[in-house]
Design a protein around this motif. Structure first.
Motif, PDB file in Angstrom:
ATOM      1  N   LEU A   1       8.535  12.542  -0.293  1.00 31.27           N
ATOM      2  CA  LEU A   1       7.932  11.218  -0.447  1.00 31.27           C
ATOM      3  C   LEU A   1       8.583  10.176   0.463  1.00 31.27           C
ATOM      4  N   THR A   2       9.869  10.322   0.714  1.00 29.24           N
ATOM      5  CA  THR A   2      10.548   9.403   1.624  1.00 29.24           C
ATOM      6  C   THR A   2      10.005   9.561   3.040  1.00 29.24           C
ATOM      7  N   TYR A   3       9.828  10.801   3.452  1.00 26.56           N
ATOM      8  CA  TYR A   3       9.241  11.073   4.763  1.00 26.56           C
ATOM      9  C   TYR A   3       7.824  10.487   4.848  1.00 26.56           C
TER      10      TYR A   3
ATOM     11  N   VAL B   1      24.786   2.215  -5.663  1.00 25.45           N
ATOM     12  CA  VAL B   1      24.202   2.231  -7.011  1.00 25.45           C
ATOM     13  C   VAL B   1      23.684   3.627  -7.342  1.00 25.45           C
ATOM     14  N   LEU B   2      23.073   4.277  -6.360  1.00 23.28           N
ATOM     15  CA  LEU B   2      22.498   5.603  -6.597  1.00 23.28           C
ATOM     16  C   LEU B   2      23.547   6.699  -6.761  1.00 23.28           C
TER      17      LEU B   2
ATOM     18  N   GLN C   1      13.659  11.536 -14.636  1.00 20.56           N
ATOM     19  CA  GLN C   1      13.680  11.920 -13.220  1.00 20.56           C
ATOM     20  C   GLN C   1      12.586  11.169 -12.459  1.00 20.56           C
ATOM     21  N   THR C   2      11.408  11.096 -13.039  1.00 21.09           N
ATOM     22  CA  THR C   2      10.280  10.409 -12.400  1.00 21.09           C
ATOM     23  C   THR C   2      10.596   8.932 -12.199  1.00 21.09           C
ATOM     24  N   SER C   3      11.161   8.303 -13.215  1.00 18.60           N
ATOM     25  CA  SER C   3      11.513   6.889 -13.126  1.00 18.60           C
ATOM     26  C   SER C   3      12.558   6.646 -12.039  1.00 18.60           C
ATOM     27  N   THR C   4      13.551   7.499 -11.974  1.00 25.05           N
ATOM     28  CA  THR C   4      14.596   7.363 -10.957  1.00 25.05           C
ATOM     29  C   THR C   4      14.014   7.539  -9.562  1.00 25.05           C
ATOM     30  N   MET C   5      13.140   8.528  -9.403  1.00 27.48           N
ATOM     31  CA  MET C   5      12.511   8.727  -8.094  1.00 27.48           C
ATOM     32  C   MET C   5      11.635   7.529  -7.734  1.00 27.48           C
ATOM     33  N   ALA C   6      10.966   6.938  -8.703  1.00 29.04           N
ATOM     34  CA  ALA C   6      10.134   5.759  -8.436  1.00 29.04           C
ATOM     35  C   ALA C   6      10.989   4.591  -7.950  1.00 29.04           C
ATOM     36  N   VAL C   7      12.141   4.400  -8.566  1.00 35.25           N
ATOM     37  CA  VAL C   7      13.040   3.326  -8.136  1.00 35.25           C
ATOM     38  C   VAL C   7      13.518   3.584  -6.713  1.00 35.25           C
ATOM     39  N   ILE C   8      13.908   4.822  -6.429  1.00 37.10           N
ATOM     40  CA  ILE C   8      14.435   5.143  -5.099  1.00 37.10           C
ATOM     41  C   ILE C   8      13.361   4.986  -4.030  1.00 37.10           C
ATOM     42  N   ILE C   9      12.184   5.504  -4.268  1.00 33.90           N
ATOM     43  CA  ILE C   9      11.141   5.442  -3.241  1.00 33.90           C
ATOM     44  C   ILE C   9      10.641   4.003  -3.046  1.00 33.90           C
ATOM     45  N   THR C  10      10.599   3.228  -4.117  1.00 33.85           N
ATOM     46  CA  THR C  10      10.204   1.822  -3.992  1.00 33.85           C
ATOM     47  C   THR C  10      11.273   1.035  -3.245  1.00 33.85           C
TER      48      THR C  10
ATOM     49  N   LEU D   1       0.829  -1.218   0.000  1.00 35.11           N
ATOM     50  CA  LEU D   1       0.000   0.000   0.000  1.00 35.11           C
ATOM     51  C   LEU D   1       0.861   1.265   0.000  1.00 35.11           C
ATOM     52  N   THR D   2       1.931   1.251   0.790  1.00 36.43           N
ATOM     53  CA  THR D   2       2.824   2.411   0.841  1.00 36.43           C
ATOM     54  C   THR D   2       3.437   2.675  -0.523  1.00 36.43           C
ATOM     55  N   THR D   3       3.880   1.622  -1.188  1.00 38.98           N
ATOM     56  CA  THR D   3       4.487   1.776  -2.513  1.00 38.98           C
ATOM     57  C   THR D   3       3.481   2.310  -3.524  1.00 38.98           C
ATOM     58  N   VAL D   4       2.285   1.743  -3.536  1.00 46.10           N
ATOM     59  CA  VAL D   4       1.256   2.188  -4.490  1.00 46.10           C
ATOM     60  C   VAL D   4       0.908   3.664  -4.274  1.00 46.10           C
ATOM     61  N   ILE D   5       0.682   4.040  -3.029  1.00 46.08           N
ATOM     62  CA  ILE D   5       0.331   5.438  -2.738  1.00 46.08           C
ATOM     63  C   ILE D   5       1.480   6.371  -3.103  1.00 46.08           C
ATOM     64  N   ASN D   6       2.708   5.963  -2.792  1.00 46.14           N
ATOM     65  CA  ASN D   6       3.857   6.795  -3.155  1.00 46.14           C
ATOM     66  C   ASN D   6       3.990   6.981  -4.660  1.00 46.14           C
ATOM     67  N   ILE D   7       3.816   5.917  -5.410  1.00 42.79           N
ATOM     68  CA  ILE D   7       3.949   6.023  -6.872  1.00 42.79           C
ATOM     69  C   ILE D   7       2.829   6.891  -7.443  1.00 42.79           C
ATOM     70  N   LEU D   8       1.615   6.739  -6.938  1.00 42.60           N
ATOM     71  CA  LEU D   8       0.512   7.585  -7.403  1.00 42.60           C
ATOM     72  C   LEU D   8       0.773   9.059  -7.083  1.00 42.60           C
ATOM     73  N   MET D   9       1.261   9.326  -5.866  1.00 37.52           N
ATOM     74  CA  MET D   9       1.590  10.715  -5.511  1.00 37.52           C
ATOM     75  C   MET D   9       2.744  11.226  -6.373  1.00 37.52           C
ATOM     76  N   LEU D  10       3.732  10.378  -6.610  1.00 36.26           N
ATOM     77  CA  LEU D  10       4.872  10.770  -7.442  1.00 36.26           C
ATOM     78  C   LEU D  10       4.415  11.135  -8.852  1.00 36.26           C
ATOM     79  N   ILE D  11       3.574  10.329  -9.432  1.00 40.32           N
ATOM     80  CA  ILE D  11       3.081  10.605 -10.783  1.00 40.32           C
ATOM     81  C   ILE D  11       2.296  11.914 -10.803  1.00 40.32           C
ATOM     82  N   GLY D  12       1.445  12.117  -9.807  1.00 31.83           N
ATOM     83  CA  GLY D  12       0.682  13.364  -9.743  1.00 31.83           C
ATOM     84  C   GLY D  12       1.572  14.589  -9.589  1.00 31.83           C
TER      85      GLY D  12
END
Length: 159
Positions: A132-134, A106-107, A64-73, A42-53
Motif C-alpha cells: 500500500l505504501t508503494y 512513534v511507530l 492491525q488494520t487500524s495501525t496500518m491505516a494510521v501508517i499509510i495515512t 484521493l490517495t488516502t481514500v483509495i488506500n483506506i478502501l483497499m486496506l479494508i478490502g
C-alpha cells in the motif's frame, strides 16, 4: 488520528506560516487549494478502501488494520508535505526530516505505540503495508499529474 493531525497538519502549518513569502500568487486561491488537497485526499481514500478490502479478505485483526491505516495515512500526508515544501530550503528540509523522524519514532518505540494505541505489525500486515505504501506513492504522483493536466486544459473552470 491525533498523531497525524499534529505531525502533518498542525506543526507544518504553524512552521510554514511563519516563513516569509513575498511572491505574488500566480494562480487563483481555489486552484492552489485543489492542487494541494485533491491528490492527498484521493490517495488516502483509495488506500483506506483497499486496506479494508484486503484486511477483510485475509481476516487481519482490527488492531492491525487500524495501525496500518494510521501508517499509510501518515505516509501519504508526509508525501504531501514533501510536495508542498518544494523548492526546499533549510527550514523545509529540517521540518520534513523532523516530522518523518518523529513519525518513525512513534511507530518503533514501545512508548510511542502505547500512547497512540498502535499494534506491532505481523509479517503479513507488513507485507500489505509495503504494498500500500508503494501504491500510495504511485497514486499520489498520478493524481498530481492528472490534476495539472486538468487545470491546464480547463483553467476557465477555476476563475
Amino acid at each position: 488520528m491525533s498523531l497525524i493531525s499534529g505531525l502533518t497538519i498542525g506543526l507544518p502549518a504553524f512552521i510554514l506560516a511563519l516563513e516569509p513569502n513575498y511572491n505574488k500568487i500566480k494562480t487563483s486561491f481555489f486552484i492552489n487549494i485543489l492542487s494541494n488537497s485533491i491528490p492527498g485526499g484521493l490517495t488516502t481514500v483509495i488506500n483506506i478502501l483497499m486496506l479494508i478490502g484486503i484486511t477483510s479478505l485475509f481476516k487481519i485483526s482490527p488492531a492491525q488494520t487500524s495501525t496500518m491505516a494510521v501508517i499509510i495515512t501518515g505516509y501519504t500526508a508526509l508525501l504531501l508535505i514533501y510536495r508542498i515544501s518544494k523548492p526546499f530550503n533549510f527550514l523545509r528540509k529540517a521540518l520534513l526530516a523532523t516530522l518523518s523522524t518523529i513519525f518513525l519514532l512513534v511507530l518503533i518505540t514501545t512508548s510511542g505505540r502505547s500512547v497512540f494505541s498502535l499494534a506491532i505489525l505481523t509479517p503479513n500486515s507488513l507485507l500489505i503495508l509495503v504494498l500500500l505504501t508503494y501504491l500510495s506513492t504511485k497514486l499520489f504522483g498520478i493524481f498530481n499529474q492528472l490534476l495539472v493536466i486538468l487545470i491546464k486544459k480547463k483553467n476557465s473552470w477555476f476563475i
